[in-house]
Design an enzyme around this catalytic site. Structure first.
Site, PDB file in Angstrom:
ATOM      1  N   SER B 180     -56.525  -4.780 -36.431  1.00 26.70           N
ATOM      2  CA  SER B 180     -56.568  -5.897 -37.361  1.00 26.70           C
ATOM      3  C   SER B 180     -55.216  -6.550 -37.341  1.00 26.70           C
ATOM      4  O   SER B 180     -54.218  -5.933 -36.965  1.00 26.70           O
ATOM      5  CB  SER B 180     -56.876  -5.375 -38.771  1.00 26.70           C
ATOM      6  OG  SER B 180     -56.855  -6.439 -39.686  1.00 26.70           O
ATOM      7  N   ARG B 425     -61.326  -6.876 -30.936  1.00 25.97           N
ATOM      8  CA  ARG B 425     -62.421  -6.482 -31.839  1.00 25.97           C
ATOM      9  C   ARG B 425     -63.029  -7.742 -32.402  1.00 25.97           C
ATOM     10  O   ARG B 425     -62.315  -8.725 -32.656  1.00 25.97           O
ATOM     11  CB  ARG B 425     -61.879  -5.589 -32.967  1.00 25.97           C
ATOM     12  CG  ARG B 425     -62.909  -5.033 -33.917  1.00 25.97           C
ATOM     13  CD  ARG B 425     -63.691  -3.904 -33.281  1.00 25.97           C
ATOM     14  NE  ARG B 425     -64.559  -3.223 -34.239  1.00 25.97           N
ATOM     15  CZ  ARG B 425     -65.802  -3.550 -34.525  1.00 25.97           C
ATOM     16  NH1 ARG B 425     -66.366  -4.568 -33.930  1.00 25.97           N
ATOM     17  NH2 ARG B 425     -66.485  -2.861 -35.420  1.00 25.97           N
ATOM     18  N   THR B 461     -59.744  -6.664 -45.259  1.00 28.03           N
ATOM     19  CA  THR B 461     -59.462  -5.268 -45.580  1.00 28.03           C
ATOM     20  C   THR B 461     -59.631  -4.997 -47.064  1.00 28.03           C
ATOM     21  O   THR B 461     -60.238  -3.996 -47.463  1.00 28.03           O
ATOM     22  CB  THR B 461     -58.033  -4.891 -45.165  1.00 28.03           C
ATOM     23  OG1 THR B 461     -57.745  -5.484 -43.917  1.00 28.03           O
ATOM     24  CG2 THR B 461     -57.882  -3.399 -45.063  1.00 28.03           C
ATOM     25  N   CYS B 612     -65.919 -10.743 -22.229  1.00 31.67           N
ATOM     26  CA  CYS B 612     -65.588  -9.340 -22.484  1.00 31.67           C
ATOM     27  C   CYS B 612     -64.098  -9.130 -22.263  1.00 31.67           C
ATOM     28  O   CYS B 612     -63.597  -9.384 -21.169  1.00 31.67           O
ATOM     29  CB  CYS B 612     -66.382  -8.420 -21.561  1.00 31.67           C
ATOM     30  SG  CYS B 612     -65.881  -6.699 -21.731  1.00 31.67           S
ATOM     31  N   CYS B 636     -64.878   0.000 -21.905  1.00 40.21           N
ATOM     32  CA  CYS B 636     -65.282  -0.661 -23.150  1.00 40.21           C
ATOM     33  C   CYS B 636     -64.309  -0.422 -24.305  1.00 40.21           C
ATOM     34  O   CYS B 636     -63.907   0.718 -24.558  1.00 40.21           O
ATOM     35  CB  CYS B 636     -66.673  -0.152 -23.542  1.00 40.21           C
ATOM     36  SG  CYS B 636     -67.347  -0.951 -24.996  1.00 40.21           S
ATOM     37  N   CYS B 639     -65.630  -3.553 -28.866  1.00 37.37           N
ATOM     38  CA  CYS B 639     -65.424  -4.721 -29.698  1.00 37.37           C
ATOM     39  C   CYS B 639     -66.726  -5.341 -30.172  1.00 37.37           C
ATOM     40  O   CYS B 639     -66.740  -6.046 -31.172  1.00 37.37           O
ATOM     41  CB  CYS B 639     -64.583  -5.770 -28.971  1.00 37.37           C
ATOM     42  SG  CYS B 639     -65.445  -6.706 -27.696  1.00 37.37           S
ATOM     43  N   CYS B 642     -70.265  -8.362 -26.649  1.00 40.99           N
ATOM     44  CA  CYS B 642     -71.437  -8.547 -25.791  1.00 40.99           C
ATOM     45  C   CYS B 642     -72.719  -8.450 -26.591  1.00 40.99           C
ATOM     46  O   CYS B 642     -73.675  -9.191 -26.350  1.00 40.99           O
ATOM     47  CB  CYS B 642     -71.436  -7.520 -24.663  1.00 40.99           C
ATOM     48  SG  CYS B 642     -71.256  -5.827 -25.217  1.00 40.99           S
TER      49      CYS B 642
END
Lengths: 251, 667
Positions: B180, B425, B461, B612, B636, B639, B642
């Site tokens: 974040s 992310r 958050t 991606c 991977c 995130c 896709c």
């Protein structure tokens, strides 16, 4: 028969490490730590020997600061019966570790001491050999296969050496250090992890074991290896010879 | 302890699809069924049963030949003659208890095993998986999940009761999958752990300056800053979550990192009763490796799903119980955030400095912007957020981020520095309009899995944490006082989350019409209406439908990385400490394997190979020189881009073996 297994808490192999700005070592704050992969293999082998009926108890041992207990809990979750933590702050070099193991072996009297061949942080490859020397025990290092004979109290170890495979036969008690192809370590299951949380871990200090930890080594500096320079494509043999002679100074 | 035996007979009957209900914690018998692995398929409930196939018990090995390491230790109380039916579902073996009790047959052997009860936990084996029972099971050890766990334990202490709380986390450790910006508003943390400063929470850099720039290719124009970050801190959320994890463990929460919740468990009434973790040790071709371990069932009286944005289990639950329709919510919209943490030169570092930008490198039709926050220890967090409803399939968010770093206003800051970590992310941008009804039979959804991010503030958050706390309070009411979990929904609507998200609801949808109209409407919202607008704007098309076909758009040429400021994907990926056990089935599933080559490639130029951020998807020529999709699942970053952006929604992100994925520590 009791088996003692050495496990070390090291920086996880998947982490991208970097050198501390003051060059005294590698950045280990806020970095994922886990059990040394070779130690996992050692523990797995001990567990398989126990499951095969040749041993009654597997004891996991780790040495270092308080956090080592996490690694021991993982070992207990994998299936070790007991765990011992030798609480020592400050750097522990292989000779100190070997001396501590000698003291523990005299206390616990295992018939087999299994270690990983080396730790992935220092790559020393010394502890197993040193312990065997201090104890006067036979050693089977770089083991890729271990077969025990309980009645004759023998261990037959296939070793991975530069020339191929070497098979040694040795009397127990013995020291074995494990290499990669010995086995694939099992996963610690969730219920076992849960149960391991409540198992007791015995704590010793070096003073209690009558071992003095003084190191004859001092780390002066840790630096990154020099960055690889890009290659150069030469256009003719003459240019190659010229470069080899005048730039690289090798001919 | 007792051994569990895997059952490998097959059943065709669909009525056996649901697993049995572990009805109460007081039943004392359970039935373990032994089947010979070479059983012929059982055809249905009541018809013939291959009774001759039942052999005597083989106590040392399971039918698969894998010897468990548990000790085998059980009481034979009686031998009954009930029958077990098993159906091999796509992910497990389940027995239907109710059928068991109705059918009786002679000639088969079944063991009744005394159940081993230890306090609030028990090990039962209705299926061939071990099962552990808790009062509350929380999926995901992020800000929401840990806040809920901590709040539950706090209430237990206040009221003098004890509830068993278990948190499962797919990352290798708590915080490993947390990424974040992050400019943290401590509002929720002040309510949860008011002593956080004394307890040395990793929150130490207060915001010292707040800038807002509009970037063009070569210039940066200062705009009036719409944010008010007074009292907020620049933090690493991964570090904060780790700290919260230690606080939770101190209070007695059981946290299990390295275990991925992959399957939902239902009872006969379609109530969620728990989750099951992945089987570990399955090879790429689906066969069992030597170290195969069956997953474990975690059953809870209440389940809280805190998987973060586009959580795999949460999405299934929302679909199954129609949670969006229940509240007439719109679809969720998303953005992809790509971030790097740099260590820069001392004299360039200004702790607490916060900069946000709009404009370049994104065009007028693409919503997004960048952030640049100065942390402590010469570290800065820099990233680009691109809304996933972008239209041009040739857009590559990763490359746009690399371009951004070369901007003359940003480049000097990074010169002489080095990258510590990289990650990506997705995040929610739907806000108020997209919040689903968060309660389902058996549990509730908290945090970004539901979607409480405040888009104009770019903060999620604090609302995630508050939602976790509210859910915990509602859960406590359910378990201790017999209340309904709907009180969570009521509490949400009466909390500051609701008020905050309601006031922030029109900013993002305003940009549906482009950058300038969006800025204009946002300006009106912020300065004139001050959040009291009488209307609610709607989101446009879902992100995956917004992509235009390739022939209507122009390809974008991206500059090559220079290796100093910009990097190629493999180099960046290496910095994310991503790792997966390579010999496992790919966790990215194609619902229809033909669609990539038949639809994605010709119509959209293979957008997955561009959006991606980990280069999982590549179109490579095969031996006939035809382009074929290759899935590098090992790369991977979890995130979920896709799963969101695939035009035909053909890609399904499922959870890989626990412990895999990125290893964020300062993100």
């Amino acid at each position: 028969m009791k088996i003692m297994v050495a496990v070390k808490r090291v920086i996880d192999y998947a982490v991208k490490i970097r050198v501390k700005p003051d060059k005294t070592g590698v950045e280990s704050q806020n970095v994922k730590m886990s059990m040394n992969p070779f130690c996992e293999i050692a523990l797995e082998e001990a567990l398989r020997i126990k499951e095969g009926g040749m041993a009654s108890e597997v004891v996991a041992v780790s040495m270092g600061p308080a956090h080592c207990v996490d690694t021991l809990r993982t070992g207990l979750a994998m299936g070790a019966d007991r765990a011992i933590h030798v609480d020592a702050t400050g750097p522990l070099y292989p000779l100190s570790v070997a001396k501590l193991f000698k003291a523990l072996v005299e206390l616990e009297k295992p018939a087999l001491l299994i270690l990983g061949k080396q730790a992935i942080d220092d790559d020393c490859n010394q502890t197993g050999q040193m312990v065997a020397g201090l104890l006067g025990w036979p050693q089977g290092t770089f083991a890729s296969k271990v077969v025990l004979d309980k009645e004759k109290q023998l261990a037959t170890v296939d070793r991975e050496v530069d020339g191929g495979l070497e098979t040694l036969c040795m009397d127990l008690p013995a020291v074995i250090t494990t290499d990669l192809r010995l086995n694939q370590p099992r996963y610690a299951t969730l219920p076992n992890i849960m149960k391991a949380k409540s198992k007791v871990i015995k704590k010793y200090t070096p003073q209690e074991l009558n071992v003095e930890i003084k190191s004859d080594l001092e780390v002066l500096q840790v630096t990154e290896p020099p960055k690889r320079k890009a290659g150069v494509i030469v256009s003719s043999v003459d240019e190659l010879i010229d470069k080899l002679k005048n730039e690289a100074h090798v001919i | 302890m007792f051994r569990l035996l895997s059952i490998s007979s097959k059943s065709i009957s669909n009525s056996l699809r649901k697993s049995s209900s572990i009805s109460s914690y007081s039943f004392t018998h359970l039935e373990t069924h032994l089947c010979n692995p070479t059983n012929s398929p059982i055809s249905s409930n009541s018809s013939e049963f291959p009774s001759n196939q039942f052999n005597s018990i083989n106590p040392t090995k399971t039918p698969d030949g894998y010897s468990f390491s548990h000790r085998f230790d059980r009481n034979f109380s009686s031998f009954g003659s009930k029958i077990g039916f098993c159906k091999v579902s796509s992910s497990g073996y389940w027995l239907n208890c109710s059928n068991l009790r109705t059918c009786e047959r002679n000639g088969s052997e079944v063991l009744r095993v005394q159940r081993f009860v230890s306090g609030l936990r028990s090990f039962s084996s209705e299926s061939d998986r071990e099962s552990m029972e808790y009062d509350v099971v929380i999926v995901g050890a992020g800000p929401a999940g840990l806040s809920a766990a901590i709040r539950l334990k706090q209430m237990c202490i206040e009221k003098g009761v004890d509830l068993s709380v278990c948190v499962v986390e797919k990352g290798a450790e708590v915080g490993a999958h947390i990424l974040s910006g992050n400019v943290f508003e401590p509002r929720a943390l002040d309510e949860l752990l008011p002593q956080w400063k004394q307890e040395e929470a990793p929150i130490s850099v207060p915001v010292s300056s707040d800038k807002f720039w509009f970037l063009t290719k070569n210039r940066a124009f200062s705009l009036p800053c719409p944010f008010d970050n007074k009292g907020n801190y620049v933090i690493s959320l991964s570090q904060l979550v780790r700290w919260m994890g230690t606080k939770a463990e101190e209070l007695g929460v059981e946290i299990y990192p390295g275990f991925a919740a992959s399957e939902i468990l239902y009872d006969a009434k379609d109530t969620v009763i728990g989750i099951a973790t992945n089987d570990m040790g399955v090879a790429k071709d689906g066969s069992k490796k030597e170290i195969f371990q069956r997953g474990v069932e975690l059953k809870g009286r209440i389940m809280l799903l805190a998987e973060g944005c586009r959580g795999s289990i949460s999405e299934k639950i929302m679909k199954k119980y129609n949670l969006r329709e229940k509240r007439h919510a719109q679809h969720q919209t998303y953005a992809l955030g790509i971030k790097e943490v740099w260590e820069i030169e001392e004299d360039k570092h200004n702790p607490g400095s916060v900069i946000h930008t709009l404009g370049w490198p994104l065009d007028q039709k693409t919503y997004g912007g960048s952030f640049l926050y100065h942390l402590q220890d010469r570290q800065i967090a820099i990233g680009l957020v691109v809304a996933l409803n972008y239209q041009n399939p040739f857009l590559n968010p990763y490359e746009e981020f690399q371009k951004l770093k070369h901007h003359p206003a940003i480049k000097p800051l990074l010169k002489g520095g080095s990258v510590l970590q990289y990650g990506a992310r997705t995040l929610n941008e739907g806000g108020f309009q997209s919040i689903p009804y968060p309660v389902f039979p058996g549990g509730a959804i908290i945090g970004c899995s539901a979607g409480f991010l405040n888009v104009p503030k770019i903060k999620g958050t604090h609302t995630a944490m508050k939602s976790g706390m509210l859910a915990a309070e509602a859960t406590f009411g359910v378990l201790q006082e017999g209340l309904n979990l709907e009180t969570y929904w009521d509490a949400l609507q009466n909390s500051w989350i609701w008020e905050e998200l309601y006031r922030a609801r029109n900013y993002r949808p305003a940009f549906e019409h482009g950058l300038i109209p969006g800025l204009a409407i946002s300006g009106v919202e912020h300065y004139i209406l001050k959040g009291r607008s009488p209307f609610t704007l709607k989101h446009g098309k879902p992100d995956h439908e917004a992509t235009k076909v390739a022939r209507l758009c122009s390809p974008i040429q991206y500059p090559k990385p220079d290796g100093v400021l910009s990097f190629d994907v493999p180099t960046s990926l290496h910095r994310s400490n991503t790792n997966h056990e390579h010999d496992q089935p790919a966790h990215l599933r194609l619902r229809d394997p033909k669609i990539p080559e038949q639809v994605n490639l010709p119509n959209y130029a293979g957008p997955e190979s561009r959006y991606c951020p980990a280069r999982v998807y590549e179109y490579n020529p095969d031996e006939k020189s035809k382009l074929k999709l290759q899935i590098n699942a090992q790369n991977c970053l979890h995130c979920k881009a896709c799963d969101i952006k695939d035009p035909k929604q053909n890609i399904e992100w499922t959870v890989p073996e626990g412990g895999g994925g990125p290893g964020y520590s300062v993100m």
